[in-house]
Design an enzyme around this catalytic site. Sequence first.
Site, PDB file in Angstrom:
ATOM      1  CE1 TYR A 163      -7.041  -2.973  -5.124  1.00  0.00           C
ATOM      2  CE2 TYR A 163      -8.024  -3.764  -7.149  1.00  0.00           C
ATOM      3  CZ  TYR A 163      -6.957  -3.689  -6.298  1.00  0.00           C
ATOM      4  OH  TYR A 163      -5.786  -4.331  -6.602  1.00  0.00           O
ATOM      5  CE  LYS A 229       1.434   0.176   7.086  1.00  0.00           C
ATOM      6  NZ  LYS A 229       2.620  -0.387   7.723  1.00  0.00           N
ATOM      7  CG  ASP A 283       4.206  -3.390   7.748  1.00  0.00           C
ATOM      8  OD1 ASP A 283       2.998  -3.272   7.992  1.00  0.00           O
ATOM      9  OD2 ASP A 283       5.079  -2.908   8.470  1.00  0.00           O
ATOM     10  CG  ASP A 307      -4.442  -6.940  -5.921  1.00  0.00           C
ATOM     11  OD1 ASP A 307      -4.280  -8.068  -6.408  1.00  0.00           O
ATOM     12  OD2 ASP A 307      -4.387  -5.901  -6.600  1.00  0.00           O
TER      13      ASP A 307
END
Length: 436
Positions: A163, A229, A283, A307
Site C-alpha cells: 500500500y 505471511k 492463509d 485489508d
Amino acid sequence: MSKPVRKFYGEAVPNGEIIQIVDGKATKPTRPVIPFIDGDGIGPEISVATRLIIDAAVRKCYGDKRSIVWLPAYAGDAAVAKFGSPLPAETLELLDYYGIGMKGPLGTPTGGGIRSLNVTMRQHFDWYSCVRPVRYFKGIVSVVKRPQDLDVVIFRENTEDVYAGIEFEAGSQAALEFIALAKKHGHDIREDSGIGIKPISKYASRRIVRAAIEFAIDHGRKVVTIVHKGNIQKHTEGAFLKWGLELAAEEFGDIMVSEDDLWKVHGGKLPEGKILLNHRIADATFYELLCKPLQFSVIATTNLNGDYISDDAAGQVGGLGIAPGANVGAKSAMFEATHGTAPDIAGKGISNPCSLTLSGVMMLEYIDWDEAAVCVTRAIEKTLRSKTATGDLARFMKNGNQVNTVQFTDAVIANMVKPTKRTVEAALKGKKAIRK
Ligand code: NAI
C-alpha cells in the site's frame, strides 16, 4: 494551548471546540467540531443518515448540554466539482487543524488514474493504525452457522506494505533499473514485469503490535494474534512477526504468554490477568477465522493481510454494510465506512448506513461520549433484531422488513433509549475499539 482561529474554504468559522490530544488522550469536549467528508457514490446518503442518527442519540443522552458541530470537508467528486481537485490542500489542512474527521467512501480508479485518496490521507496524517472491530448483530442472516462466535478487533498496519504505492509500470525506466538491480543481487525478473515494492519497517511493525496489545490490556481481551505471511516473505512479513514478538517481550513481557509457554508452563490454561500472544500465517488465519472463530480476539497484522482479513470477517457476520473502521494516528483520527462507493446502488436511496454510523460510534467512544455510543449501538441492534433492514441485509432475512435508507434511519432513531450508567459500563466492557 489553543490554536489560532482559522477559516477554511472561505466559510465562517464554526462555533465549536477543537479536540486536542493531551498526553495521548482526546480532550472531552461539549460542542466538538467534527469535519465530515460525505464521499462519493452512496457516501452522501449514508452520511446524512449517520449524522441524523448520531445527533438524535446525543440529544437523547445529553439534551442540549452537548452537540456535535458537523463541518463539511471536501474530497472526491464533490471536491473536484467545487475546487477542481479531488483532495484540495485545504482539506488536509482542515483535518490537521481539527485532528478528527468522519468520512464516507471515496472512489478510486483501478489500474490507472489518480492514486487512492484514502491511502494518500492515511500516509499524509500517519494514521498508522486501521482499527476494525467485527462482531455479529442478532437478526442478520449470515452464511455461517454461528456468526455470533466472531468478535474480533483487527489492527491493520496502515502506512506500509504494498500500500505504500511504490510501483513502476512495466517497461518504464525505473522498472528496468529495479530489474537490473535485482539481477545484480542474483534474482531474475522478466523484462516485461511491472514492479511493486513492499516496505515493512521495524518501527511501523512495533507500533501496530503495541497498539493491539495495549488495546487488549485496556479492554480485557485475552488473545492477541500476530498474522503474517512470513513463511514466504521472510524479510517483510517474517520480520513483522519477529519485531512484533520482540516488542511484546520487551514492553509487555510480564503480561503476555506465548503459545509455547501456555502449554509447556501453564498446562494449556491461561493464568488470570495474562494475555495469550500467538501468531498465525495469513492463509491459515482465513481458515481458522471461519472454522474456529472463538480463538480470535485481537489481530495485529500488515496492511494487505489486514485489508483482506477484515472484509472476510465482515462477510462472516453479515456483510460489509455493517462493519465500521477507524484510522488512528498519534495526532489525529478518521472514522470511516469500510465499504466502497457501491456504484451499483448509488443514488437509489437503498444503501445501508450502518458501517458509517458504527464508525460514528467509534468516534463517540474516542471522545468519551460513551452514553451516546451505546445508545446508537443499542438502537441499531434493536432495529436489526426486529428484522427491519436495508435490502442488502433484509433480503436474506426470513420475513425481513426491507426498508430504504431514510426509513431505516427513522427506525433506528425511533428505537433509541437513553442507556443507564450500568448499561453503558456493561456494554463497553471489552468493546471500546479505540485506544487514544
Ligand atoms: P463496494 O464496497 O463499493 O461494493 C461492493 C458490493 O457491496 C456492491 O454490491 C455494493 O452494492 C455493496 N455495498 C457496499 N456498501 C454497501 C452499503 N452500505 N449498503 C448496501 N450495499 C453495499 O466495493 P467496490 O464496488 O469494489 O468499489 C467501488 C469503489 O469504492 C471503488 O472505486 C473502490 O476503490 C472504492 N472503495 C473505497 C473505499 C473507501 O473509501 N474506504 C473502500 C473500498 C472501496
